[in-house]
Design an enzyme around this catalytic site. Sequence first.
Site, PDB file in Angstrom:
ATOM      1  N   ASP A 131       2.109   1.606 -11.042  1.00 25.83           N
ATOM      2  CA  ASP A 131       2.691   0.492 -10.291  1.00 25.83           C
ATOM      3  C   ASP A 131       4.081   0.198 -10.833  1.00 25.83           C
ATOM      4  O   ASP A 131       4.359   0.469 -12.005  1.00 25.83           O
ATOM      5  CB  ASP A 131       1.846  -0.784 -10.494  1.00 25.83           C
ATOM      6  CG  ASP A 131       0.566  -0.787  -9.664  1.00 25.83           C
ATOM      7  OD1 ASP A 131       0.374   0.117  -8.845  1.00 25.83           O
ATOM      8  OD2 ASP A 131      -0.235  -1.720  -9.850  1.00 25.83           O
ATOM      9  N   ARG A 181       5.157   6.279  -4.198  1.00 27.92           N
ATOM     10  CA  ARG A 181       4.608   5.270  -3.290  1.00 27.92           C
ATOM     11  C   ARG A 181       5.775   4.307  -2.999  1.00 27.92           C
ATOM     12  O   ARG A 181       6.270   3.627  -3.903  1.00 27.92           O
ATOM     13  CB  ARG A 181       3.482   4.503  -3.983  1.00 27.92           C
ATOM     14  CG  ARG A 181       3.007   3.298  -3.174  1.00 27.92           C
ATOM     15  CD  ARG A 181       2.401   2.228  -4.059  1.00 27.92           C
ATOM     16  NE  ARG A 181       1.219   2.695  -4.727  1.00 27.92           N
ATOM     17  CZ  ARG A 181       0.718   2.089  -5.817  1.00 27.92           C
ATOM     18  NH1 ARG A 181       1.296   1.028  -6.342  1.00 27.92           N
ATOM     19  NH2 ARG A 181      -0.352   2.575  -6.397  1.00 27.92           N
TER      20      ARG A 181
HETATM   21  C1  LIG Z   1      -0.678   0.210  -1.574  1.00 27.15           C
HETATM   22  C2  LIG Z   1       0.365  -0.779  -2.030  1.00 27.15           C
HETATM   23  C3  LIG Z   1       0.773  -0.777  -3.349  1.00 27.15           C
HETATM   24  C4  LIG Z   1       1.767  -1.661  -3.774  1.00 27.15           C
HETATM   25  N1  LIG Z   1       2.250  -1.558  -5.047  1.00 27.15           N
HETATM   26  C5  LIG Z   1       3.302  -2.317  -5.423  1.00 27.15           C
HETATM   27  C6  LIG Z   1       3.939  -2.134  -6.680  1.00 27.15           C
HETATM   28  O1  LIG Z   1       3.562  -1.268  -7.482  1.00 27.15           O
HETATM   29  N2  LIG Z   1       4.990  -2.946  -6.999  1.00 27.15           N
HETATM   30  C7  LIG Z   1       5.462  -3.905  -6.121  1.00 27.15           C
HETATM   31  O2  LIG Z   1       6.451  -4.577  -6.448  1.00 27.15           O
HETATM   32  N3  LIG Z   1       4.871  -4.093  -4.927  1.00 27.15           N
HETATM   33  C8  LIG Z   1       3.814  -3.335  -4.551  1.00 27.15           C
HETATM   34  N4  LIG Z   1       3.251  -3.527  -3.311  1.00 27.15           N
HETATM   35  C9  LIG Z   1       3.591  -4.731  -2.509  1.00 27.15           C
HETATM   36  C10 LIG Z   1       4.827  -4.526  -1.651  1.00 27.15           C
HETATM   37  O3  LIG Z   1       5.978  -4.501  -2.480  1.00 27.15           O
HETATM   38  C11 LIG Z   1       4.966  -5.669  -0.617  1.00 27.15           C
HETATM   39  O4  LIG Z   1       5.116  -6.884  -1.289  1.00 27.15           O
HETATM   40  C12 LIG Z   1       3.814  -5.790   0.348  1.00 27.15           C
HETATM   41  O5  LIG Z   1       3.345  -4.538   0.742  1.00 27.15           O
HETATM   42  C13 LIG Z   1       4.223  -6.555   1.631  1.00 27.15           C
HETATM   43  O6  LIG Z   1       5.270  -5.892   2.282  1.00 27.15           O
HETATM   44  P1  LIG Z   1       5.120  -5.050   3.657  1.00 27.15           P
HETATM   45  O7  LIG Z   1       5.738  -3.721   3.404  1.00 27.15           O
HETATM   46  O8  LIG Z   1       3.742  -5.008   4.127  1.00 27.15           O
HETATM   47  O9  LIG Z   1       6.101  -5.768   4.660  1.00 27.15           O
HETATM   48  P2  LIG Z   1       6.214  -7.265   5.188  1.00 27.15           P
HETATM   49  O10 LIG Z   1       7.506  -7.316   5.916  1.00 27.15           O
HETATM   50  O11 LIG Z   1       5.962  -8.245   4.087  1.00 27.15           O
HETATM   51  O12 LIG Z   1       5.026  -7.360   6.208  1.00 27.15           O
HETATM   52  C14 LIG Z   1       4.921  -6.623   7.414  1.00 27.15           C
HETATM   53  C15 LIG Z   1       3.717  -7.113   8.179  1.00 27.15           C
HETATM   54  O13 LIG Z   1       2.534  -6.814   7.453  1.00 27.15           O
HETATM   55  C16 LIG Z   1       1.608  -7.883   7.487  1.00 27.15           C
HETATM   56  N5  LIG Z   1       1.497  -8.456   6.119  1.00 27.15           N
HETATM   57  C17 LIG Z   1       2.272  -8.174   5.046  1.00 27.15           C
HETATM   58  N6  LIG Z   1       1.863  -8.852   3.952  1.00 27.15           N
HETATM   59  C18 LIG Z   1       0.812  -9.583   4.348  1.00 27.15           C
HETATM   60  C19 LIG Z   1      -0.037 -10.491   3.658  1.00 27.15           C
HETATM   61  N7  LIG Z   1       0.111 -10.782   2.368  1.00 27.15           N
HETATM   62  N8  LIG Z   1      -1.046 -11.071   4.377  1.00 27.15           N
HETATM   63  C20 LIG Z   1      -1.224 -10.791   5.686  1.00 27.15           C
HETATM   64  N9  LIG Z   1      -0.424  -9.937   6.382  1.00 27.15           N
HETATM   65  C21 LIG Z   1       0.557  -9.343   5.730  1.00 27.15           C
HETATM   66  C22 LIG Z   1       2.179  -8.863   8.454  1.00 27.15           C
HETATM   67  O14 LIG Z   1       1.692  -8.548   9.745  1.00 27.15           O
HETATM   68  C23 LIG Z   1       3.662  -8.626   8.363  1.00 27.15           C
HETATM   69  O15 LIG Z   1       4.354  -9.034   9.521  1.00 27.15           O
HETATM   70  C24 LIG Z   1       2.296  -2.619  -2.859  1.00 27.15           C
HETATM   71  C25 LIG Z   1       1.889  -2.613  -1.534  1.00 27.15           C
HETATM   72  C26 LIG Z   1       0.951  -1.707  -1.105  1.00 27.15           C
HETATM   73  C27 LIG Z   1       0.562  -1.700   0.344  1.00 27.15           C
END
Ligand SMILES: Cc1cc2nc3c(=O)[nH]c(=O)nc-3n(C[C@H](O)[C@H](O)[C@H](O)COP(=O)(O)OP(=O)(O)OC[C@H]3O[C@@H](n4cnc5c(N)ncnc54)[C@H](O)[C@@H]3O)c2cc1C
Length: 304
Positions: A131, A181
């Site tokens: 991560d 990732r």
């Molecule tokens: C498998 C995985 C591993 C990750 N590992 C890390 C890491 O190592 N370090 C790190 O900094 N971050 C990590 N993240 C978190 C990432 O950085 C984002 O904060 C998170 O994925 C939300 O961003 P998004 O790309 O979904 O886009 P967004 O623009 O936030 O969301 C797009 C759409 O997805 C849906 N959505 C997003 N979040 C939510 C929520 N919380 N509840 C409900 N619906 C939601 C909504 O429909 C939204 O409109 C990880 C995410 C994933 C999926």
Amino acid sequence: MVLGRVLLWAAEKKRVQKLVTEGKLSRPVVRRFIAGDTLEDAIAVIKDLNARGIGGILDLLGDGVEDPSGAEAAFDEYLTSIRRIEETKIDTTVSIKLTQLGLAFDKGACIDYVRRLAAEAQAIGTYVEIDMEQSEYVADTLDIYKHLKVDFDDLHIAMQVYLRRTPGDLEEMVDLAPKVRLVKGAYIEAEEIALQKKKEIDAQYRFLTAWLFEKGSDPAIATHDSHLIAHAGRCAVNSDKGKSSYEIQMLYGIRRDLQEQLASDGYRVRTYVPFGSAWYPYLMRRMAERPANLRFFLRSLVGK
Ligand SMILES: Cc1cc2nc3c(=O)[nH]c(=O)nc-3n(C[C@H](O)[C@H](O)[C@H](O)COP(=O)(O)OP(=O)(O)OC[C@H]3O[C@@H](n4cnc5c(N)ncnc54)[C@H](O)[C@@H]3O)c2cc1C
């Protein structure tokens, strides 16, 4: 947006944490995003995902330890997870946080722990995903990844799109064909360090997705944003690659409908499954991402 920043701030404040974890927070809110307190809870969730054609990513919750005994305890828990994967034959990878393995105070010991975990995972046919945490740990995390990627080709690393340094960091790793990732980034960061506007972050996500299809290997598109997932599909077509050339990753409890749809359409999908009792900072980061979650959460706090 302001609310989101307040929540990310609250995620790091021990007094707010005490208030929430000892307060009337109902289990259903926690349960939506977290598999449970124990490894066995996470294994049960992953078995269910596997039955629906979705792989798992085991995530032991916790955001950093303060002394060597804490790092050793986290290492033991990661090791136990890997042994249980072998025993239960579930399809899952293991995500690790380097601050849980003492990165903040003993980088040498941390490298050693990651090496041992990567070897154990490799021996049972799976792999470790590192991560990415707050920006102060990025340089050391990348050093460790570069150091170990030579011996463990399947080692994966999360790269945060919002960090201004990320395109340069990827270029520096180009000879390693990194297994990345791609995530937007979940922590509060200053403007000099990270892009702040959604539009800019999304544009950078598109750019770096294309970069990974061209120069990385086995990219994981970790987002719930269906436009960005569709963009990855176009990048695959443009580079003459099929559905099996990349993975789509999402978080447990978010867009389950989309996860199932993509898996049944033949995409490789993995779901990140957090477990453990130290769920508070993780939950706050998920709340900060979406106002609707926050309303649900606040209602549960006042018991309505
Ligand atoms: C498998 C995985 C591993 C990750 N590992 C890390 C890491 O190592 N370090 C790190 O900094 N971050 C990590 N993240 C978190 C990432 O950085 C984002 O904060 C998170 O994925 C939300 O961003 P998004 O790309 O979904 O886009 P967004 O623009 O936030 O969301 C797009 C759409 O997805 C849906 N959505 C997003 N979040 C939510 C929520 N919380 N509840 C409900 N619906 C939601 C909504 O429909 C939204 O409109 C990880 C995410 C994933 C999926």
